[in-house]
Scaffold this motif. Structure first.
Motif, mmCIF file in Angstrom:
data_model
loop_
_atom_site.group_PDB
_atom_site.id
_atom_site.type_symbol
_atom_site.label_atom_id
_atom_site.label_comp_id
_atom_site.label_asym_id
_atom_site.label_seq_id
_atom_site.Cartn_x
_atom_site.Cartn_y
_atom_site.Cartn_z
ATOM 1 N N VAL A 1 0.855 -1.195 0.000
ATOM 2 C CA VAL A 1 0.000 0.000 0.000
ATOM 3 C C VAL A 1 0.890 1.243 0.000
ATOM 4 C CG1 VAL A 1 -1.879 1.233 1.160
ATOM 5 C CG2 VAL A 1 -1.656 -1.252 1.436
ATOM 6 N N ASP A 2 0.760 2.039 -1.051
ATOM 7 C CA ASP A 2 1.620 3.221 -1.146
ATOM 8 C C ASP A 2 0.820 4.375 -1.718
ATOM 9 O OD1 ASP A 2 3.711 5.130 -2.160
ATOM 10 O OD2 ASP A 2 5.048 3.558 -1.429
ATOM 11 N N ARG A 3 1.008 5.554 -1.156
ATOM 12 C CA ARG A 3 0.284 6.741 -1.634
ATOM 13 C C ARG A 3 0.912 7.335 -2.890
ATOM 14 N NH1 ARG A 3 0.395 12.088 1.816
ATOM 15 N NH2 ARG A 3 0.027 13.416 0.023
ATOM 16 N N ALA B 1 8.055 10.760 -3.735
ATOM 17 C CA ALA B 1 9.143 9.812 -3.446
ATOM 18 C C ALA B 1 8.771 8.376 -3.806
ATOM 19 C CB ALA B 1 9.519 9.882 -1.958
ATOM 20 N N GLY B 2 7.496 8.129 -4.018
ATOM 21 C CA GLY B 2 7.061 6.781 -4.372
ATOM 22 C C GLY B 2 7.133 6.620 -5.879
ATOM 23 N N ASN B 3 7.715 5.530 -6.336
ATOM 24 C CA ASN B 3 7.932 5.339 -7.770
ATOM 25 C C ASN B 3 7.497 3.933 -8.133
ATOM 26 O OD1 ASN B 3 8.880 5.080 -10.366
ATOM 27 N ND2 ASN B 3 10.893 5.992 -9.938
ATOM 28 N N GLY C 1 -2.837 3.799 -1.984
ATOM 29 C CA GLY C 1 -3.635 4.248 -0.843
ATOM 30 C C GLY C 1 -2.775 4.900 0.228
ATOM 31 N N ASP C 2 -3.462 5.505 1.169
ATOM 32 C CA ASP C 2 -2.821 6.287 2.234
ATOM 33 C C ASP C 2 -2.926 5.519 3.547
ATOM 34 O OD1 ASP C 2 -2.370 8.292 4.263
ATOM 35 O OD2 ASP C 2 -2.794 9.818 2.737
ATOM 36 N N ILE C 3 -1.849 5.457 4.296
ATOM 37 C CA ILE C 3 -1.913 4.749 5.596
ATOM 38 C C ILE C 3 -2.897 5.434 6.545
ATOM 39 C CG2 ILE C 3 0.381 3.701 5.524
ATOM 40 C CD1 ILE C 3 1.270 5.978 7.505
ATOM 41 N N GLN D 1 7.452 -1.426 12.855
ATOM 42 C CA GLN D 1 7.631 -0.004 12.541
ATOM 43 C C GLN D 1 9.076 0.233 12.114
ATOM 44 O OE1 GLN D 1 5.958 2.522 11.955
ATOM 45 N NE2 GLN D 1 7.063 4.364 12.549
ATOM 46 N N VAL D 2 9.247 0.774 10.901
ATOM 47 C CA VAL D 2 10.593 1.059 10.397
ATOM 48 C C VAL D 2 10.934 2.499 10.786
ATOM 49 C CG1 VAL D 2 12.048 1.181 8.346
ATOM 50 C CG2 VAL D 2 10.220 -0.529 8.478
ATOM 51 N N SER D 3 11.919 2.654 11.661
ATOM 52 C CA SER D 3 12.246 4.004 12.113
ATOM 53 C C SER D 3 13.742 4.300 11.955
ATOM 54 C CB SER D 3 11.771 4.214 13.551
ATOM 55 O OG SER D 3 11.852 5.590 13.861
ATOM 56 N N PRO E 1 12.251 18.683 12.247
ATOM 57 C CA PRO E 1 10.832 18.310 12.164
ATOM 58 C C PRO E 1 10.667 16.843 11.735
ATOM 59 C CG PRO E 1 11.176 20.483 11.234
ATOM 60 C CD PRO E 1 12.545 19.934 11.534
ATOM 61 N N TYR E 2 11.510 16.384 10.795
ATOM 62 C CA TYR E 2 11.427 14.970 10.381
ATOM 63 C C TYR E 2 11.653 14.036 11.564
ATOM 64 C CZ TYR E 2 13.263 10.458 8.813
ATOM 65 O OH TYR E 2 13.511 9.111 8.688
ATOM 66 N N SER E 3 12.778 14.235 12.277
ATOM 67 C CA SER E 3 13.090 13.274 13.346
ATOM 68 C C SER E 3 12.099 13.390 14.500
ATOM 69 C CB SER E 3 14.538 13.423 13.817
ATOM 70 O OG SER E 3 14.825 14.746 14.198
ATOM 71 N N ASP F 1 21.204 -4.854 3.541
ATOM 72 C CA ASP F 1 21.501 -5.253 4.921
ATOM 73 C C ASP F 1 20.399 -4.781 5.860
ATOM 74 O OD1 ASP F 1 23.863 -6.769 4.837
ATOM 75 O OD2 ASP F 1 25.102 -4.982 4.620
ATOM 76 N N HIS F 2 19.897 -3.554 5.635
ATOM 77 C CA HIS F 2 18.780 -3.063 6.459
ATOM 78 C C HIS F 2 17.563 -3.974 6.263
ATOM 79 C CE1 HIS F 2 15.852 0.513 7.413
ATOM 80 N NE2 HIS F 2 15.842 -0.399 8.348
ATOM 81 N N CYS F 3 17.285 -4.319 5.012
ATOM 82 C CA CYS F 3 16.107 -5.159 4.732
ATOM 83 C C CYS F 3 16.241 -6.536 5.381
ATOM 84 C CB CYS F 3 15.901 -5.285 3.224
ATOM 85 S SG CYS F 3 15.455 -3.701 2.474
HETATM 86 P P1 NAD Z 1 11.107 7.152 0.770
HETATM 87 O O1 NAD Z 1 10.783 8.582 0.942
HETATM 88 O O2 NAD Z 1 12.008 6.718 -0.326
HETATM 89 O O3 NAD Z 1 9.749 6.311 0.597
HETATM 90 C C1 NAD Z 1 8.608 6.544 1.364
HETATM 91 C C2 NAD Z 1 7.429 5.858 0.683
HETATM 92 O O4 NAD Z 1 6.261 6.060 1.492
HETATM 93 C C3 NAD Z 1 7.109 6.420 -0.709
HETATM 94 O O5 NAD Z 1 6.884 5.362 -1.610
HETATM 95 C C4 NAD Z 1 5.838 7.226 -0.488
HETATM 96 O O6 NAD Z 1 4.999 7.290 -1.634
HETATM 97 C C5 NAD Z 1 5.189 6.447 0.647
HETATM 98 N N1 NAD Z 1 4.254 7.253 1.437
HETATM 99 C C6 NAD Z 1 4.466 8.492 1.953
HETATM 100 N N2 NAD Z 1 3.376 8.903 2.630
HETATM 101 C C7 NAD Z 1 2.485 7.890 2.565
HETATM 102 C C8 NAD Z 1 1.178 7.706 3.094
HETATM 103 N N3 NAD Z 1 0.570 8.644 3.813
HETATM 104 N N4 NAD Z 1 0.537 6.528 2.861
HETATM 105 C C9 NAD Z 1 1.128 5.569 2.101
HETATM 106 N N5 NAD Z 1 2.346 5.707 1.565
HETATM 107 C C10 NAD Z 1 3.019 6.847 1.801
HETATM 108 O O7 NAD Z 1 11.655 6.688 2.176
HETATM 109 P P2 NAD Z 1 12.731 5.554 2.530
HETATM 110 O O8 NAD Z 1 14.090 6.152 2.517
HETATM 111 O O9 NAD Z 1 12.437 4.338 1.738
HETATM 112 O O10 NAD Z 1 12.346 5.306 4.064
HETATM 113 C C11 NAD Z 1 11.410 4.301 4.432
HETATM 114 C C12 NAD Z 1 11.266 4.305 5.936
HETATM 115 O O11 NAD Z 1 12.533 4.039 6.541
HETATM 116 C C13 NAD Z 1 10.823 5.652 6.513
HETATM 117 O O12 NAD Z 1 9.933 5.408 7.579
HETATM 118 C C14 NAD Z 1 12.094 6.296 7.028
HETATM 119 O O13 NAD Z 1 11.813 7.137 8.113
HETATM 120 C C15 NAD Z 1 12.877 5.070 7.464
HETATM 121 N N6 NAD Z 1 14.350 5.190 7.425
HETATM 122 C C16 NAD Z 1 14.975 5.644 6.302
HETATM 123 C C17 NAD Z 1 16.371 5.678 6.270
HETATM 124 C C18 NAD Z 1 17.135 6.152 5.052
HETATM 125 O O14 NAD Z 1 18.349 6.318 5.124
HETATM 126 N N7 NAD Z 1 16.491 6.369 3.911
HETATM 127 C C19 NAD Z 1 17.105 5.249 7.380
HETATM 128 C C20 NAD Z 1 16.423 4.796 8.516
HETATM 129 C C21 NAD Z 1 15.026 4.754 8.515
#
Ligand code: NAD
Ligand code: DAU
Length: 357
Positions: A31-33, A37-39, A56-58, A132-134, A160-162, A232-234
């Motif tokens: 499920v992705d909005r 950033a979503g591709n 869709g939106d979470i 939860q991926v944080s 604001p992000y963190s 590695d993260h995955c």
């Molecule tokens: P990203 O920005 O590449 O991807 C985020 C995805 O979420 C996009 O596909 C976007 O369309 C989707 N999205 C955004 N809002 C949405 C919503 N309301 N409903 C449904 N989909 C929605 O991010 P990423 O780098 O892949 O990060 C993924 C997760 O990992 C995030 O939670 C981020 O905080 C965390 N994280 C990222 C990193 C990093 O280095 N990139 C490191 C640690 C943790």
């Protein structure tokens, strides 16, 4: 089956691809909005009998509840987020909306579904997981000689992000503590690898270098990040899903602390070898110093000993080899890059979802 959110983004797409290549035959609902950033190109080639994509939106609680009731996943993994620090500084609203309010709605939909499951059995309240991926950024910034972030560190988010991610982590913790939802949280350091949107340091620097543009370094370039190859993260997330203890948090890092300037010089060195410039000069000559990011965190470092001990996880990719793999991927995937640069990757959303795009 499992349900993944944000699986058209960088880490989510890499995770879905790794999960489906594992050969267990389990399906993924993604499920992705599809924000900027979503591709969809990140997952479009996947077998549609195993990968079910939902736009869709979470934060859509009814949609999420319907999907959960229809597909009955054994786990929900939340990758969906607004993820770019600079964007959060310019405009924080979407970050609060998705990373806090959206996550709250998702947790409520998941809690309702989870409550409807039987006590025990293959798919039960006992076996279900919410992952939860944080990020390591919830812990704030470290002085040069401070020990790496441990799970017991206090949250001290600075952007604001963190702050929005920290708020989300608190919600997840509370939903476990109060309602018993079996949650697991991972807090990871900076990822790099294929499919990363070119707003983040490594892909931005690679693509600017190749285009002959300046490679921007914020401030003095001496900020330190801990870099982890995305695969590695995955793998750590997979291990946390299978072996993590409900209610626990696992820090995930690469043990690869590098100054930003070092990262960009290393990357220029790889490009000089793989795609030498016609005029014989180095890409490093394109490096330029620009205004610093407001509130720029100086250093992150992650202590992953708990993940090693309890999940049996360790990073496999070294920084130099991972960087070379990443750059080789960007060089070999010119169509993907062009799709982003021209905006064509968003055409699919418009064609398929019209006014909802
Ligand atoms: P990203 O920005 O590449 O991807 C985020 C995805 O979420 C996009 O596909 C976007 O369309 C989707 N999205 C955004 N809002 C949405 C919503 N309301 N409903 C449904 N989909 C929605 O991010 P990423 O780098 O892949 O990060 C993924 C997760 O990992 C995030 O939670 C981020 O905080 C965390 N994280 C990222 C990193 C990093 O280095 N990139 C490191 C640690 C943790
Ligand atoms: O630590 C994990 C976090 O890593 C994730 O939670 C975030 O989602 C992810 O975006 C990343 O955050 P950073 O701010 O560390 O990543 P970014 O790629 O934006 O920047 C890395 C470092 O490079 C940072 O110190 C800022 C600097 N930088 C970045 C850009 C885009 C530059 O010097 N120049 C740039 O053009």
């Amino acid at each position: 089956m499992i349900l993944v959110t944000g699986g058209a983004g960088f880490i989510g797409a890499n995770f879905v691809r790794l999960f489906l290549s594992g050969g267990k035959g389990e399906e993924v609902i993604n499920v992705d909005r599809l924000t900027y950033a979503g591709n969809i190109e990140n997952v479009r080639d996947l077998d549609s009998s195993k990968h079910i994509f939902v736009h869709g939106d979470i934060g859509g609680r009814n949609l999420m509840r319907d999907l959960l009731d229809r597909y009955r996943p054994r786990a929900v993994l939340n990758f969906a987020a607004e993820s770019h620090v600079d964007r959060s500084i310019d405009s924080a609203g979407e970050f609060i909306q998705t990373n806090v309010v959206g996550l709250f709605n998702l947790l409520e939909a998941v809690r309702a579904y989870w409550s409807s499951l039987p006590d025990s059995g293959d798919l039960s309240r006992d076996t279900f997981r919410f992952l939860q991926v944080s990020t390591d950024e919830v812990y704030g910034s470290l002085a040069p000689d401070e020990p790496a972030f441990a799970e017991s560190n206090a949250f001290q988010p600075n952007s604001p992000y963190s702050a929005s991610k920290a708020a989300g982590d608190h919600l997840v913790r509370a939903w476990h503590h109060t309602y018993g939802l079996p949650t697991v949280t991972t807090n990871c350091s900076n990822n790099y690898g294929p499919y990363q949107f070119p707003e983040k340091l490594i892909p931005l620097a690679v693509l600017n270098a190749l285009a002959g543009k300046p490679i921007p370094i914020y401030g003095d370039g001496q900020q330190i990040r801990d870099w982890l190859y995305v695969e590695d993260h995955c793998r750590a997330i997979l291990r946390a899903l299978e072996a993590g203890t409900p209610g626990e948090v696992y820090n995930v890092g690469g043990d690869n602390e590098r100054r930003n300037l070092e990262v960009v010089h290393a990357l220029c060195g790889v490009l000089d070898r793989l795609r030498p410039k016609q005029d014989g000069t180095s890409y490093a000559e394109q490096i330029c110093f620009v205004k610093d990011r407001p509130g720029h965190d100086r250093r992150y470092a992650v202590d992953s000993r708990k993940a090693a001990k309890e999940l049996g996880w360790r990073p496999e990719e070294g920084f130099e080899s991972g960087l070379e793999r990443t750059i080789a991927w960007y060089l070999a995937n010119g169509d993907w890059v062009a799709g982003i640069q021209t905006g064509a990757y968003r055409e699919w959303v418009k064609t398929h979802y019209g006014e909802y795009a």
